[in-house]
Design an enzyme around this catalytic site. Structure first.
Site, PDB file in Angstrom:
ATOM      1  N   LYS A 171       0.859  -1.190   0.000  1.00 13.48           N
ATOM      2  CA  LYS A 171       0.000   0.000   0.000  1.00 13.48           C
ATOM      3  C   LYS A 171       0.890   1.233   0.000  1.00 13.48           C
ATOM      4  O   LYS A 171       1.961   1.236   0.609  1.00 13.48           O
ATOM      5  CB  LYS A 171      -0.867   0.013   1.267  1.00 13.48           C
ATOM      6  CG  LYS A 171      -2.093   0.882   1.166  1.00 13.48           C
ATOM      7  CD  LYS A 171      -3.265   0.165   0.551  1.00 13.48           C
ATOM      8  CE  LYS A 171      -4.483   1.060   0.489  1.00 13.48           C
ATOM      9  NZ  LYS A 171      -5.689   0.349   0.060  1.00 13.48           N
TER      10      LYS A 171
ATOM     11  N   GLY B 187     -19.769   7.331   4.991  1.00 11.98           N
ATOM     12  CA  GLY B 187     -18.862   7.666   3.883  1.00 11.98           C
ATOM     13  C   GLY B 187     -19.504   7.338   2.553  1.00 11.98           C
ATOM     14  O   GLY B 187     -19.727   6.166   2.236  1.00 11.98           O
ATOM     15  N   VAL B 188     -19.827   8.376   1.772  1.00 17.11           N
ATOM     16  CA  VAL B 188     -20.475   8.131   0.472  1.00 17.11           C
ATOM     17  C   VAL B 188     -19.592   8.669  -0.654  1.00 17.11           C
ATOM     18  O   VAL B 188     -20.023   9.460  -1.480  1.00 17.11           O
ATOM     19  CB  VAL B 188     -21.916   8.713   0.423  1.00 17.11           C
ATOM     20  CG1 VAL B 188     -22.853   7.852   1.244  1.00 17.11           C
ATOM     21  CG2 VAL B 188     -21.944  10.153   0.896  1.00 17.11           C
ATOM     22  N   GLY B 189     -18.340   8.215  -0.656  1.00 15.54           N
ATOM     23  CA  GLY B 189     -17.421   8.549  -1.752  1.00 15.54           C
ATOM     24  C   GLY B 189     -17.630   7.583  -2.897  1.00 15.54           C
ATOM     25  O   GLY B 189     -18.766   7.193  -3.200  1.00 15.54           O
TER      26      GLY B 189
ATOM     27  N   VAL C 296     -17.028   4.288  -3.326  1.00 11.74           N
ATOM     28  CA  VAL C 296     -17.671   3.006  -3.019  1.00 11.74           C
ATOM     29  C   VAL C 296     -19.026   3.236  -2.346  1.00 11.74           C
ATOM     30  O   VAL C 296     -20.050   2.690  -2.777  1.00 11.74           O
ATOM     31  CB  VAL C 296     -16.766   2.131  -2.117  1.00 11.74           C
ATOM     32  CG1 VAL C 296     -17.472   0.842  -1.731  1.00 11.74           C
ATOM     33  CG2 VAL C 296     -15.455   1.818  -2.829  1.00 11.74           C
TER      34      VAL C 296
HETATM   35  P1  NAD Z   1     -13.450   7.976  -1.219  1.00 15.89           P
HETATM   36  O1  NAD Z   1     -12.388   8.930  -0.814  1.00 15.89           O
HETATM   37  O2  NAD Z   1     -14.053   8.135  -2.572  1.00 15.89           O
HETATM   38  O3  NAD Z   1     -14.647   7.999  -0.154  1.00 15.89           O
HETATM   39  C1  NAD Z   1     -14.458   8.026   1.219  1.00 15.89           C
HETATM   40  C2  NAD Z   1     -15.495   8.976   1.772  1.00 15.89           C
HETATM   41  O4  NAD Z   1     -15.503   8.893   3.195  1.00 15.89           O
HETATM   42  C3  NAD Z   1     -15.219  10.435   1.409  1.00 15.89           C
HETATM   43  O5  NAD Z   1     -16.373  11.017   0.805  1.00 15.89           O
HETATM   44  C4  NAD Z   1     -14.890  11.081   2.763  1.00 15.89           C
HETATM   45  O6  NAD Z   1     -15.298  12.447   2.839  1.00 15.89           O
HETATM   46  C5  NAD Z   1     -15.666  10.192   3.713  1.00 15.89           C
HETATM   47  N1  NAD Z   1     -15.205  10.214   5.096  1.00 15.89           N
HETATM   48  C6  NAD Z   1     -13.940  10.220   5.573  1.00 15.89           C
HETATM   49  N2  NAD Z   1     -13.938  10.203   6.911  1.00 15.89           N
HETATM   50  C7  NAD Z   1     -15.247  10.186   7.297  1.00 15.89           C
HETATM   51  C8  NAD Z   1     -15.902  10.153   8.551  1.00 15.89           C
HETATM   52  N3  NAD Z   1     -15.224  10.150   9.710  1.00 15.89           N
HETATM   53  N4  NAD Z   1     -17.260  10.139   8.573  1.00 15.89           N
HETATM   54  C9  NAD Z   1     -17.968  10.153   7.428  1.00 15.89           C
HETATM   55  N5  NAD Z   1     -17.392  10.187   6.204  1.00 15.89           N
HETATM   56  C10 NAD Z   1     -16.057  10.207   6.148  1.00 15.89           C
HETATM   57  O7  NAD Z   1     -12.865   6.504  -1.040  1.00 15.89           O
HETATM   58  P2  NAD Z   1     -13.431   5.139  -1.606  1.00 15.89           P
HETATM   59  O8  NAD Z   1     -12.619   4.745  -2.780  1.00 15.89           O
HETATM   60  O9  NAD Z   1     -14.913   5.205  -1.691  1.00 15.89           O
HETATM   61  O10 NAD Z   1     -13.012   4.156  -0.432  1.00 15.89           O
HETATM   62  C11 NAD Z   1     -13.782   4.067   0.774  1.00 15.89           C
HETATM   63  C12 NAD Z   1     -13.220   2.982   1.665  1.00 15.89           C
HETATM   64  O11 NAD Z   1     -13.247   1.735   0.951  1.00 15.89           O
HETATM   65  C13 NAD Z   1     -11.760   3.181   2.068  1.00 15.89           C
HETATM   66  O12 NAD Z   1     -11.540   2.639   3.355  1.00 15.89           O
HETATM   67  C14 NAD Z   1     -10.999   2.373   1.035  1.00 15.89           C
HETATM   68  O13 NAD Z   1      -9.724   1.995   1.501  1.00 15.89           O
HETATM   69  C15 NAD Z   1     -11.919   1.186   0.889  1.00 15.89           C
HETATM   70  N6  NAD Z   1     -11.785   0.467  -0.366  1.00 15.89           N
HETATM   71  C16 NAD Z   1     -11.991   1.085  -1.533  1.00 15.89           C
HETATM   72  C17 NAD Z   1     -11.882   0.367  -2.709  1.00 15.89           C
HETATM   73  C18 NAD Z   1     -12.150   0.990  -4.042  1.00 15.89           C
HETATM   74  O14 NAD Z   1     -12.267   0.245  -5.037  1.00 15.89           O
HETATM   75  N7  NAD Z   1     -12.291   2.293  -4.146  1.00 15.89           N
HETATM   76  C19 NAD Z   1     -11.556  -1.001  -2.679  1.00 15.89           C
HETATM   77  C20 NAD Z   1     -11.393  -1.616  -1.440  1.00 15.89           C
HETATM   78  C21 NAD Z   1     -11.498  -0.867  -0.289  1.00 15.89           C
END
Ligand code: NAD
Length: 354
Positions: A80, A179-181, A183
């Site tokens: 990572k 968290g609504v990013g 994923v």
């Molecule tokens: P992202 O940055 O698009 O979304 C994360 C969201 O969480 C953001 O909108 C952020 O503002 C929000 N956030 C952060 N801290 C917060 C809190 N304390 N309370 C509420 N919201 C909060 O990231 P992503 O790609 O959607 O990934 C989300 C999680 O999934 C991470 O832990 C990542 O490691 C994991 N993940 C992602 C993938 C992928 O394909 N993107 C794959 C496996 C695991």
């Protein structure tokens, strides 16, 4: 705390620090294990308060990648990268070019992809300096953003857990998403289409408003998500969502989401189990994205085009593995995450012996 004293240090093969004065890049790349193949895992960009916090995250996330890749049955080790910085204000093409040079310095021991704060558009700049960058768009082997495949696996995993815990389909079930990013946002849409009711939160107001508009979700403040009246809690933000502080507040019968390292520590996993909650181990349920990335690495190495059917088969197998983990957890009366870690470690150890 130093590297070797850190509770997150667990026999990592290498931890590499990179600095580039011209672009301001400060980055750590942790390689946990290459027993199954070159280490692969996303690159996270986050405004860590201290370098120690960044190191801790790199160590924990890279170890989780070893387990994730092993249990997904893909021939990649765990690694990572973390870039210390605010992804909303400090991203530049030059910064990601410098990151690409850092990846190239590891001579193929680590393959980078997206994680929190990093998108395919950023990684294109890194790719100019290293071929060991995947999750890209625009070439025949490219797999694109892994998030939709991750969200698909998480959705199917939630369906499975709800069936086991509540004996129901998703229609009418309430899911609280932290968290609504990338994923969490896609997951919300899938759940909404399946008839689930949603309660959502995010520290980023715009993201949460958009999801609420598309899905009719109820929005709560970040700290209030743990008190939500929901049958499912889906952590999709950063790590440590389930802790000694938050667990007593959760009403959910299922914890299943996309975030990495959801359990603040292994003890809390035992407390989750003791409360009768069905927990889908994070590194199992969220493995879809890395399977998609592995599809790109495979295509590049074979000089072929990307094969979505290969990815689909692996994700289907991962869902069967999740079911096996939950079956064993029930039959052996042991926490699901312990069983999943054992299964992943067994595959890594077998490869090490060979
Ligand atoms: P992202 O940055 O698009 O979304 C994360 C969201 O969480 C953001 O909108 C952020 O503002 C929000 N956030 C952060 N801290 C917060 C809190 N304390 N309370 C509420 N919201 C909060 O990231 P992503 O790609 O959607 O990934 C989300 C999680 O999934 C991470 O832990 C990542 O490691 C994991 N993940 C992602 C993938 C992928 O394909 N993107 C794959 C496996 C695991």
């Amino acid at each position: 705390m130093t590297l070797f004293d850190s509770p997150a240090f667990e026999g990592h093969e290498g931890v590499h620090a990179f600095h580039d004065a011209a672009t301001g890049l400060k980055c750590l790349i942790a390689v946990h294990s290459t027993a199954l193949g070159p280490a692969a895992g996303g690159c996270r960009m986050w405004a860590y308060p201290t370098a120690e916090a960044a190191l801790e995250d790199a160590l924990r996330l890279s170890r989780a990648m070893s387990y994730k890749n092993a249990i997904a049955g893909i021939d990649l080790g765990g690694g990572k990268a973390v870039i210390i910085g605010d992804s909303r204000t400090q991203k530049t093409p030059a910064l990601f070019e410098a990151f690409g040079r850092a990846v190239e310095d590891l001579c193929g021991r680590y393959w980078a992809a997206e994680d929190v704060g990093v998108s395919p558009a950023d990684l294109i700049h890194a790719r100019r300096f290293s071929r060991h960058v995947a999750g890209l768009e625009g070439h025949p082997a490219a797999s694109g953003d892994p998030s939709p495949v991750t969200a698909d696996g998480v959705f199917r995993g939630i369906e499975l857990c709800v069936r086991r815990a509540l004996g129901r389909k998703l229609d009418g079930v309430t899911v609280a998403i932290q968290g609504v990013g990338h994923v969490g946002g896609l997951l919300a849409e899938r759940l909404h289409r399946a008839g689930a009711k949603l309660i959502v939160t995010d520290v980023h107001a715009q993201a949460v408003d958009e999801v609420a508009r598309r899905t009719g979700a109820k929005v709560v403040a970040p700290g209030a998500i743990f008190d939500a009246e929901a049958e499912v809690f889906a952590p999709c933000a950063l790590g440590g969502a389930v802790s000694a502080e938050t667990l007593p507040r959760l009403r959910a019968k299922v914890i299943a989401g996309g975030a990495n390292n959801q359990l603040a520590d292994p003890e809390i996993g035992r407390a989750v189990f003791a409360r009768g909650i069905v927990y889908a181990p994070d590194f199992v349920i969220n493995g879809g994205g890395i399977i998609n990335v592995a599809g790109e690495i495979r295509a590049l190495e074979r000089e072929e085009g990307f094969d979505p059917a290969w990815v689909g088969d692996k994700v289907a197998m991962l869902m069967r593995t999740l079911e096996q983990v939950l079956d064993r957890s029930q039959a052996e009366a042991r926490p699901a995450h312990e069983i999943a870690i054992e299964m992943a470690r067994a595959r890594i150890e077998a490869a090490r012996r060979v």
